[in-house]
Design a protein around this motif. Structure first.
Motif, PDB file in Angstrom:
ATOM      1  N   GLU A   1       0.849  -1.183   0.000  1.00 17.45           N
ATOM      2  CA  GLU A   1       0.000   0.000   0.000  1.00 17.45           C
ATOM      3  C   GLU A   1       0.891   1.241   0.000  1.00 17.45           C
ATOM      4  OE1 GLU A   1      -2.262   2.776  -0.336  1.00 17.45           O
ATOM      5  OE2 GLU A   1      -3.295   0.830  -0.380  1.00 17.45           O
TER       6      GLU A   1
ATOM      7  N   ARG B   1       0.312   4.446   0.213  1.00 18.21           N
ATOM      8  CA  ARG B   1       0.046   5.473   1.219  1.00 18.21           C
ATOM      9  C   ARG B   1       0.654   5.128   2.581  1.00 18.21           C
ATOM     10  NH1 ARG B   1      -4.155   9.240   0.877  1.00 18.21           N
ATOM     11  NH2 ARG B   1      -5.126   9.420  -1.177  1.00 18.21           N
ATOM     12  N   ALA B   2       0.809   3.834   2.867  1.00 15.89           N
ATOM     13  CA  ALA B   2       1.313   3.415   4.178  1.00 15.89           C
ATOM     14  C   ALA B   2       2.832   3.352   4.237  1.00 15.89           C
ATOM     15  CB  ALA B   2       0.733   2.054   4.550  1.00 15.89           C
TER      16      ALA B   2
ATOM     17  N   SER C   1      -4.477   5.975   6.911  1.00 22.50           N
ATOM     18  CA  SER C   1      -4.048   6.653   5.696  1.00 22.50           C
ATOM     19  C   SER C   1      -4.658   6.047   4.437  1.00 22.50           C
ATOM     20  CB  SER C   1      -2.517   6.612   5.586  1.00 22.50           C
ATOM     21  OG  SER C   1      -2.064   5.285   5.396  1.00 22.50           O
ATOM     22  N   VAL C   2      -5.442   4.972   4.589  1.00 26.03           N
ATOM     23  CA  VAL C   2      -5.988   4.292   3.416  1.00 26.03           C
ATOM     24  C   VAL C   2      -7.497   4.130   3.545  1.00 26.03           C
ATOM     25  CG1 VAL C   2      -3.844   3.027   3.076  1.00 26.03           C
ATOM     26  CG2 VAL C   2      -5.678   1.975   4.412  1.00 26.03           C
ATOM     27  N   ASP C   3      -8.122   3.798   2.432  1.00 30.37           N
ATOM     28  CA  ASP C   3      -9.536   3.471   2.420  1.00 30.37           C
ATOM     29  C   ASP C   3      -9.745   2.194   3.232  1.00 30.37           C
ATOM     30  OD1 ASP C   3     -12.204   4.074   0.830  1.00 30.37           O
ATOM     31  OD2 ASP C   3     -11.942   1.898   0.874  1.00 30.37           O
TER      32      ASP C   3
ATOM     33  N   ARG D   1      -8.656  -1.206   2.050  1.00 32.53           N
ATOM     34  CA  ARG D   1      -7.228  -1.427   1.849  1.00 32.53           C
ATOM     35  C   ARG D   1      -6.461  -1.552   3.165  1.00 32.53           C
ATOM     36  NH1 ARG D   1      -4.999  -3.153  -2.453  1.00 32.53           N
ATOM     37  NH2 ARG D   1      -3.167  -1.804  -2.260  1.00 32.53           N
ATOM     38  N   ARG D   2      -7.185  -1.663   4.280  1.00 30.64           N
ATOM     39  CA  ARG D   2      -6.512  -1.734   5.569  1.00 30.64           C
ATOM     40  C   ARG D   2      -5.674  -2.996   5.720  1.00 30.64           C
ATOM     41  NH1 ARG D   2     -11.572   0.488   9.206  1.00 30.64           N
ATOM     42  NH2 ARG D   2     -11.087   2.716   8.990  1.00 30.64           N
TER      43      ARG D   2
ATOM     44  N   ALA E   1      -2.468  -2.314   3.982  1.00 31.11           N
ATOM     45  CA  ALA E   1      -1.698  -1.339   4.752  1.00 31.11           C
ATOM     46  C   ALA E   1      -1.061  -1.995   5.978  1.00 31.11           C
ATOM     47  CB  ALA E   1      -2.597  -0.183   5.181  1.00 31.11           C
TER      48      ALA E   1
ATOM     49  N   SER F   1       1.588  11.314   5.006  1.00 30.84           N
ATOM     50  CA  SER F   1       0.487  10.460   5.467  1.00 30.84           C
ATOM     51  C   SER F   1      -0.778  11.286   5.656  1.00 30.84           C
ATOM     52  CB  SER F   1       0.862   9.769   6.785  1.00 30.84           C
ATOM     53  OG  SER F   1       2.017   8.981   6.612  1.00 30.84           O
TER      54      SER F   1
END
Length: 394
Positions: A203, A205-206, A319-321, A324-325, A328, A381
């Motif tokens: 991910e 964003r992570a 930081s994610v939808d 998508r955890r 992440a 982030s």
């Protein structure tokens, strides 16, 4: 406004299952190298491999977990991973060679990597958004408690009984974790769709906050790897048995406040002070020649590092939808483990050239420079719910 429930059945069951997983992990981590030499006649190199193979397998498998969770669902992956972990825990007693032990450790590591990723993902989903910092803090505290309980149980059984008693104890905790997983009720389930587009295993964003966690993990790994050696050098061998107990006790006392402050004021209000406390704790540890400063260091490191790890993981999942955890979480833990493993290697190399107390003092300076690393990461982030510096309504 009435607070959303945090201590749900799913939260409690998964957190306790995670505690049992890590008790088994730490119990074997501190005893297997010695047991491999004593009972299997292994060389020192082979003894070192029993943990390296385990952690390597966990790191390798984690990036694949996110897409699998999205496809097959949380409950399926939870039960599969706990089954694998428990089955491997039972199998130790039937091994008779170093080669078979290394193979089992690799498979066990895969189960561990899967299980610790899915438990973190589930907790991230069941904890209310308004109590995310508080909830993740309590969940991560199960790891901190295991740092105390696992080595104590493992070393006591290994010393007083024998290796088979240790293996069966680990099997008991693993089976208990499996039963808790079976009893966990989850609302969301994935669905496998043939021909579905493959999901990314990392991910993006992570990654910034994951790199930050690995940066600080490099310093913390020196505590995990060389605490017993350092304490013996400073004449604190007896006190070293209580280091992580003080660490956990202070962390437990601080957890109700730090988690709520995170949710109320945002990550920066917690993480920046925690970095300073962590650095101060490492400096005090390097300077300690008596019990008082040694235990002050334990408390500062407990509040500092213990708060940092849970806060970093919370930032990663925020930081994610939501869908998508899982990816992440896998990204965060994979990068973090690289930091822990790399730090142990670096610390081992440095230990041959300088005194451990000096290494801890240098580590404190390294930690303070991490303020700029986190400053960079928090700019990158951006949680789906808003900036991590934003004040939230209680």
């Amino acid at each position: 406004m009435k607070k959303e429930a945090l201590w749900t059945r799913s939260f409690i069951f998964v957190s306790v299952a995670n505690l049992f997983l890590f008790i088994t992990y730490y119990g074997l981590l501190v005893t297997l190298p010695s047991a491999t030499i004593k009972y299997y006649g292994a060389t020192g190199t082979a003894a070192g491999l029993v943990n390296a193979v385990f952690l390597g397998a966990a790191i390798v498998i984690r990036p694949f977990l996110g897409p699998w969770i999205e496809r097959f669902g949380q409950k399926f992956i939870l039960i599969l991973s706990l089954t694998m972990f428990a089955a491997c825990s039972f199998a130790y007693s039937f091994l008779h060679s170093v080669e078979s032990l290394l193979v089992l450790r690799f498979i066990h590591g895969i189960g561990f990597g899967m299980a610790t990723t899915i438990t973190g993902t589930i907790i991230a989903d069941v904890v209310p958004e308004t109590r995310k910092g508080e909830g993740m803090g309590y969940f991560v505290m199960s790891n901190n408690l295991a740092i105390v309980a696992g080595p104590f149980i493992g070393l006591t059984i290994f010393r007083e009984l024998d290796i088979n008693a240790l293996f069966w104890t680990g099997a008991f905790f693993s089976f208990a974790a499996f039963m808790l997983g079976v009893g966990t009720k989850l609302a969301k389930e994935g669905t496998f769709i043939p021909g579905e587009k493959k999901q990314a295993v990392f991910e993006r964003r992570a990654i910034p906050i994951s790199i930050t966690s690995a940066y600080f993990a490099l310093a913390y790994s020196t505590v995990l790897s060389f605490m017993a050696v350092f304490a013996a050098e400073r004449g604190l061998a007896v006190e070293s048995s209580f280091f992580f107990a003080v660490y956990a006790f202070v962390l437990i006392l601080s957890r109700p406040f730090t988690g709520r402050w995170y949710d109320q004021y945002g990550a920066n209000w917690i993480i920046f002070p925690a970095i300073v406390l962590f650095g101060m704790g490492m400096f005090c540890l390097g300077m300690s020649h008596g019990a008082a400063l040694f235990f002050i260091a334990a408390g500062l490191i407990g509040v500092g590092w213990g708060t940092l790890f849970s806060s970093f993981q919370t930032v990663a999942i925020q930081s994610v939808d939501p869908k998508r955890r899982s990816v992440a979480t896998a990204t965060f833990l994979s990068v973090f483990d690289i930091g822990i493993g790399g730090g142990s290697i670096i610390a081992g190399a440095l230990a041959g050239t300088m005194e451990l107390g000096t290494i801890y003092i240098v580590s404190s300076i390294y930690i303070f420079t991490g303020l700029s690393v986190y400053y960079w990461a928090q700019k990158k982030s951006v949680p789906m719910t808003g900036r991590i510096t934003r004040r939230k309504n209680a």
